[in-house]
Design an enzyme around this catalytic site. Sequence first.
Site, PDB file in Angstrom:
ATOM      1  N   TRP A 155       0.815  -1.227   0.000  1.00 12.94           N
ATOM      2  CA  TRP A 155       0.000   0.000   0.000  1.00 12.94           C
ATOM      3  C   TRP A 155       0.843   1.269   0.000  1.00 12.94           C
ATOM      4  O   TRP A 155       0.312   2.345  -0.190  1.00 12.94           O
ATOM      5  CB  TRP A 155      -0.930   0.008   1.226  1.00 12.94           C
ATOM      6  CG  TRP A 155      -0.210  -0.315   2.504  1.00 12.94           C
ATOM      7  CD1 TRP A 155      -0.161  -1.537   3.137  1.00 12.94           C
ATOM      8  CD2 TRP A 155       0.612   0.558   3.294  1.00 12.94           C
ATOM      9  NE1 TRP A 155       0.638  -1.470   4.251  1.00 12.94           N
ATOM     10  CE2 TRP A 155       1.124  -0.189   4.377  1.00 12.94           C
ATOM     11  CE3 TRP A 155       0.965   1.908   3.197  1.00 12.94           C
ATOM     12  CZ2 TRP A 155       1.968   0.359   5.342  1.00 12.94           C
ATOM     13  CZ3 TRP A 155       1.812   2.455   4.151  1.00 12.94           C
ATOM     14  CH2 TRP A 155       2.298   1.677   5.210  1.00 12.94           C
ATOM     15  N   ASN A 156       2.152   1.183   0.260  1.00 10.79           N
ATOM     16  CA  ASN A 156       2.904   2.440   0.437  1.00 10.79           C
ATOM     17  C   ASN A 156       3.190   3.155  -0.887  1.00 10.79           C
ATOM     18  O   ASN A 156       3.269   4.373  -0.923  1.00 10.79           O
ATOM     19  CB  ASN A 156       4.176   2.244   1.264  1.00 10.79           C
ATOM     20  CG  ASN A 156       5.113   1.231   0.678  1.00 10.79           C
ATOM     21  OD1 ASN A 156       4.756   0.506  -0.245  1.00 10.79           O
ATOM     22  ND2 ASN A 156       6.325   1.169   1.191  1.00 10.79           N
ATOM     23  N   LYS A 179      -2.437  -8.681  -7.500  1.00 13.92           N
ATOM     24  CA  LYS A 179      -3.262  -8.521  -6.296  1.00 13.92           C
ATOM     25  C   LYS A 179      -2.745  -7.323  -5.518  1.00 13.92           C
ATOM     26  O   LYS A 179      -1.667  -7.371  -4.926  1.00 13.92           O
ATOM     27  CB  LYS A 179      -3.170  -9.765  -5.404  1.00 13.92           C
ATOM     28  CG  LYS A 179      -4.196  -9.735  -4.295  1.00 13.92           C
ATOM     29  CD  LYS A 179      -3.763 -10.430  -3.027  1.00 13.92           C
ATOM     30  CE  LYS A 179      -2.951  -9.569  -2.116  1.00 13.92           C
ATOM     31  NZ  LYS A 179      -3.664  -8.419  -1.517  1.00 13.92           N
ATOM     32  N   PRO A 180      -3.498  -6.225  -5.517  1.00 14.49           N
ATOM     33  CA  PRO A 180      -3.043  -5.049  -4.765  1.00 14.49           C
ATOM     34  C   PRO A 180      -3.279  -5.207  -3.270  1.00 14.49           C
ATOM     35  O   PRO A 180      -4.006  -6.106  -2.843  1.00 14.49           O
ATOM     36  CB  PRO A 180      -3.912  -3.923  -5.339  1.00 14.49           C
ATOM     37  CG  PRO A 180      -5.151  -4.587  -5.838  1.00 14.49           C
ATOM     38  CD  PRO A 180      -4.771  -5.999  -6.218  1.00 14.49           C
ATOM     39  N   ALA A 181      -2.679  -4.301  -2.488  1.00 11.00           N
ATOM     40  CA  ALA A 181      -2.889  -4.325  -1.039  1.00 11.00           C
ATOM     41  C   ALA A 181      -4.334  -3.959  -0.716  1.00 11.00           C
ATOM     42  O   ALA A 181      -4.947  -3.157  -1.418  1.00 11.00           O
ATOM     43  CB  ALA A 181      -1.936  -3.334  -0.372  1.00 11.00           C
ATOM     44  N   SER A 233       6.277  -7.183   3.160  1.00  8.69           N
ATOM     45  CA  SER A 233       7.039  -7.489   4.372  1.00  8.69           C
ATOM     46  C   SER A 233       7.863  -8.771   4.208  1.00  8.69           C
ATOM     47  O   SER A 233       7.520  -9.658   3.419  1.00  8.69           O
ATOM     48  CB  SER A 233       6.085  -7.637   5.558  1.00  8.69           C
ATOM     49  OG  SER A 233       5.236  -8.733   5.324  1.00  8.69           O
ATOM     50  N   GLU A 254      10.972  -8.037  -3.013  1.00  7.49           N
ATOM     51  CA  GLU A 254      11.492  -6.745  -2.543  1.00  7.49           C
ATOM     52  C   GLU A 254      10.880  -6.558  -1.160  1.00  7.49           C
ATOM     53  O   GLU A 254       9.693  -6.268  -1.033  1.00  7.49           O
ATOM     54  CB  GLU A 254      11.053  -5.670  -3.543  1.00  7.49           C
ATOM     55  CG  GLU A 254      12.005  -4.523  -3.608  1.00  7.49           C
ATOM     56  CD  GLU A 254      11.606  -3.451  -2.638  1.00  7.49           C
ATOM     57  OE1 GLU A 254      12.076  -3.532  -1.484  1.00  7.49           O
ATOM     58  OE2 GLU A 254      10.827  -2.591  -3.010  1.00  7.49           O
ATOM     59  N   LEU A 255      11.697  -6.793  -0.125  1.00  6.33           N
ATOM     60  CA  LEU A 255      11.136  -6.942   1.224  1.00  6.33           C
ATOM     61  C   LEU A 255      11.556  -5.813   2.154  1.00  6.33           C
ATOM     62  O   LEU A 255      11.968  -4.753   1.719  1.00  6.33           O
ATOM     63  CB  LEU A 255      11.557  -8.312   1.782  1.00  6.33           C
ATOM     64  CG  LEU A 255      11.269  -9.503   0.843  1.00  6.33           C
ATOM     65  CD1 LEU A 255      11.802 -10.788   1.406  1.00  6.33           C
ATOM     66  CD2 LEU A 255       9.765  -9.609   0.575  1.00  6.33           C
ATOM     67  N   CYS A 288      10.170   1.286   2.292  1.00  2.00           N
ATOM     68  CA  CYS A 288      11.106   0.239   2.712  1.00  2.00           C
ATOM     69  C   CYS A 288      12.539   0.751   2.707  1.00  2.00           C
ATOM     70  O   CYS A 288      13.416   0.145   3.311  1.00  2.00           O
ATOM     71  CB  CYS A 288      10.958  -1.001   1.841  1.00  2.00           C
ATOM     72  SG  CYS A 288      10.958  -0.597   0.107  1.00  2.00           S
ATOM     73  N   GLU A 385      11.515  -2.588  11.663  1.00  2.00           N
ATOM     74  CA  GLU A 385      11.177  -1.440  10.816  1.00  2.00           C
ATOM     75  C   GLU A 385      10.121  -0.592  11.521  1.00  2.00           C
ATOM     76  O   GLU A 385       9.078  -1.101  11.927  1.00  2.00           O
ATOM     77  CB  GLU A 385      10.569  -1.950   9.499  1.00  2.00           C
ATOM     78  CG  GLU A 385      11.506  -1.834   8.339  1.00  2.00           C
ATOM     79  CD  GLU A 385      10.820  -2.167   7.021  1.00  2.00           C
ATOM     80  OE1 GLU A 385      11.110  -1.505   6.037  1.00  2.00           O
ATOM     81  OE2 GLU A 385      10.011  -3.119   6.968  1.00  2.00           O
TER      82      GLU A 385
HETATM   83  P1  ADP Z   1       2.118  -4.820   5.419  1.00  2.00           P
HETATM   84  O1  ADP Z   1       2.217  -5.487   6.754  1.00  2.00           O
HETATM   85  O2  ADP Z   1       2.952  -3.612   5.295  1.00  2.00           O
HETATM   86  O3  ADP Z   1       0.722  -4.606   4.935  1.00  2.00           O
HETATM   87  P2  ADP Z   1       2.355  -7.216   3.871  1.00  2.00           P
HETATM   88  O4  ADP Z   1       3.574  -7.942   3.489  1.00  2.00           O
HETATM   89  O5  ADP Z   1       1.417  -7.867   4.847  1.00  2.00           O
HETATM   90  O6  ADP Z   1       2.827  -5.803   4.390  1.00  2.00           O
HETATM   91  O7  ADP Z   1       1.494  -6.834   2.594  1.00  2.00           O
HETATM   92  C1  ADP Z   1       2.011  -6.674   1.286  1.00  2.00           C
HETATM   93  C2  ADP Z   1       1.099  -7.371   0.305  1.00  2.00           C
HETATM   94  O8  ADP Z   1       1.106  -8.759   0.614  1.00  2.00           O
HETATM   95  C3  ADP Z   1      -0.364  -6.928   0.375  1.00  2.00           C
HETATM   96  O9  ADP Z   1      -0.896  -6.942  -0.936  1.00  2.00           O
HETATM   97  C4  ADP Z   1      -0.993  -8.019   1.217  1.00  2.00           C
HETATM   98  O10 ADP Z   1      -2.380  -8.175   1.008  1.00  2.00           O
HETATM   99  C5  ADP Z   1      -0.235  -9.231   0.716  1.00  2.00           C
HETATM  100  N1  ADP Z   1      -0.290 -10.402   1.611  1.00  2.00           N
HETATM  101  C6  ADP Z   1      -0.301 -10.426   2.955  1.00  2.00           C
HETATM  102  N2  ADP Z   1      -0.373 -11.703   3.397  1.00  2.00           N
HETATM  103  C7  ADP Z   1      -0.396 -12.499   2.297  1.00  2.00           C
HETATM  104  C8  ADP Z   1      -0.448 -13.910   2.065  1.00  2.00           C
HETATM  105  N3  ADP Z   1      -0.514 -14.777   3.079  1.00  2.00           N
HETATM  106  N4  ADP Z   1      -0.447 -14.352   0.785  1.00  2.00           N
HETATM  107  C9  ADP Z   1      -0.380 -13.484  -0.236  1.00  2.00           C
HETATM  108  N5  ADP Z   1      -0.321 -12.159  -0.095  1.00  2.00           N
HETATM  109  C10 ADP Z   1      -0.335 -11.661   1.151  1.00  2.00           C
END
Ligand code: ADP
Length: 493
Positions: A155-156, A179-181, A233, A254-255, A288, A385
């Site tokens: 989402w950032n 798949k967006p956030a 993440s 990219e984590l 990040c 972080e």
């Molecule tokens: P944050 O904690 O900053 O939201 P995430 O890594 O949880 O970071 O989110 C980044 C992306 O990963 C988002 O699109 C989120 O919906 C997706 N995401 C989170 N959990 C899962 C999962 N188990 N499988 C696939 N995508 C995921």
Amino acid sequence: MRTWKEFLREANYIDGQWVAARSGETVAITNPSTGEKLGTVPHSGTAEARQAIEAASKCFESWGKTTAQERSKLIRALADAALANRDALAELLTREQGKPLAEARGEITIAAGYLHWFAEEATRVYGDIIPSPWPGRRLLVTKEPVGVVGAITPWNFPSSMLARKFGPALAAGCTVVAKPAPQTPYSALAWAVLAEEVGFPAGVINIVTGDAQQIGGELTSSPLVSKITFTGSTPVGKLLMKQAADTVKKVSLELGGNAPFLVFDDADIDSAVEGAIAAKFRNAGQTCVCTNRFYVQAGVYDHFVEKFSAAVAALKVGSPLEAGVVQGPLVDDRAVQKVEELVADAKANGGNVTVGGYRHDLGLSYFQPTVIVDANHSMRMSKEEIFGPVAAIYSFEREDEAIRIVNDTPFGLAAYFYSQDLGRVMRVSERLKYGIVAINEGIVTTEFAPFGGVKESGIGSEGSKYGIQDYLNLKYICLGGLSDAPASVGAAR
Ligand code: ADP
């Protein structure tokens, strides 16, 4: 001039169609700067993800065979369309994400920049001819698109993180299911609006919103998907990598980071303060590559702290749509709670707050720009972080000691340092175990250079001439049975 509302779509985009979740379920999307509901998006899951993957897989058969020029032209048109609608797209982004409008405009510009870059790279995917070790054979190397790409984005930077994946994928000849956030789906769906308008064939770009585990589960397990590209993440990146192992997909990750920012005694302090503000407070500290730890050498510690604290105290917090505001709200309340916890922990472990430290009077998810001095390594924020507008300042005596400390982390994305000594500049940049090193600069991201981390910060690079390689498979073609001796005249008859 179109408005942001014209780009707001409350549906998935699958195989060229705008579709609801099969269950009819939706989730509400909130504007973090007002708390108001912006709209809804489908709460989709496995079935919709599968449908999108099948569409992308079918489409790949034709899209993968288009010429580089055809793809280049369409990608360029997509970038141009984004720039032509920059204000509307930026406002949509700000309304769902909360960053100041000027930053959102900058994000649309760099998103278009990535697309323009890869529109060019599409036409430069060269192969090789290898000198053959055998007579009568020719050895060729070609590059082919990997196939269907599953893209999961955060989402950032809801617009540019997707452009950074669409660009190389489409240029290479891949099709995409994105798949967006959950917090910021509209900036992603806006790409589908533009893609449809500029004439991308149905199935090349697909966007599915909803249940992350179900959609992510399908993307990582489907044999029709050849590659996963993820920004987010580290724990989720590790999970996706494990899930993708069963079908041996290519993975680009990219984590998270834990970016250090070093200020040496010989630094230009005014310039270091300016860079520090940019590297820490951009997007309210939610990137990040945002600085997570400031290390300032003892000789300039007080001077830096004084100037930096004054600059932070002057940062204007407010509605991100208001001119002159440099910090809006954090993305949601969960983000503020984490920042509050980390600040409380820092205080309990000897940190002293010189600026801010609390939720902002504006309420919702606004937090004060904050400076914590006398930071030390018993604080959680030295390892985790922060992802918020909090700067923690540590002091150090010797260069060696500083390098050892900043390298002592499982992360390795970005590192910053300020020094005027050329010998030190080279020495330190070579010793930092990070994928990106910024010297005497606070912001270095550009489509022209590779962006990526080492260690648990990721795999692969985005942008630059290297960015497209992860979307291509090498193919070795051995052309044998060739007669190297010229046919005699008699034999030819
Ligand atoms: P944050 O904690 O900053 O939201 P995430 O890594 O949880 O970071 O989110 C980044 C992306 O990963 C988002 O699109 C989120 O919906 C997706 N995401 C989170 N959990 C899962 C999962 N188990 N499988 C696939 N995508 C995921």
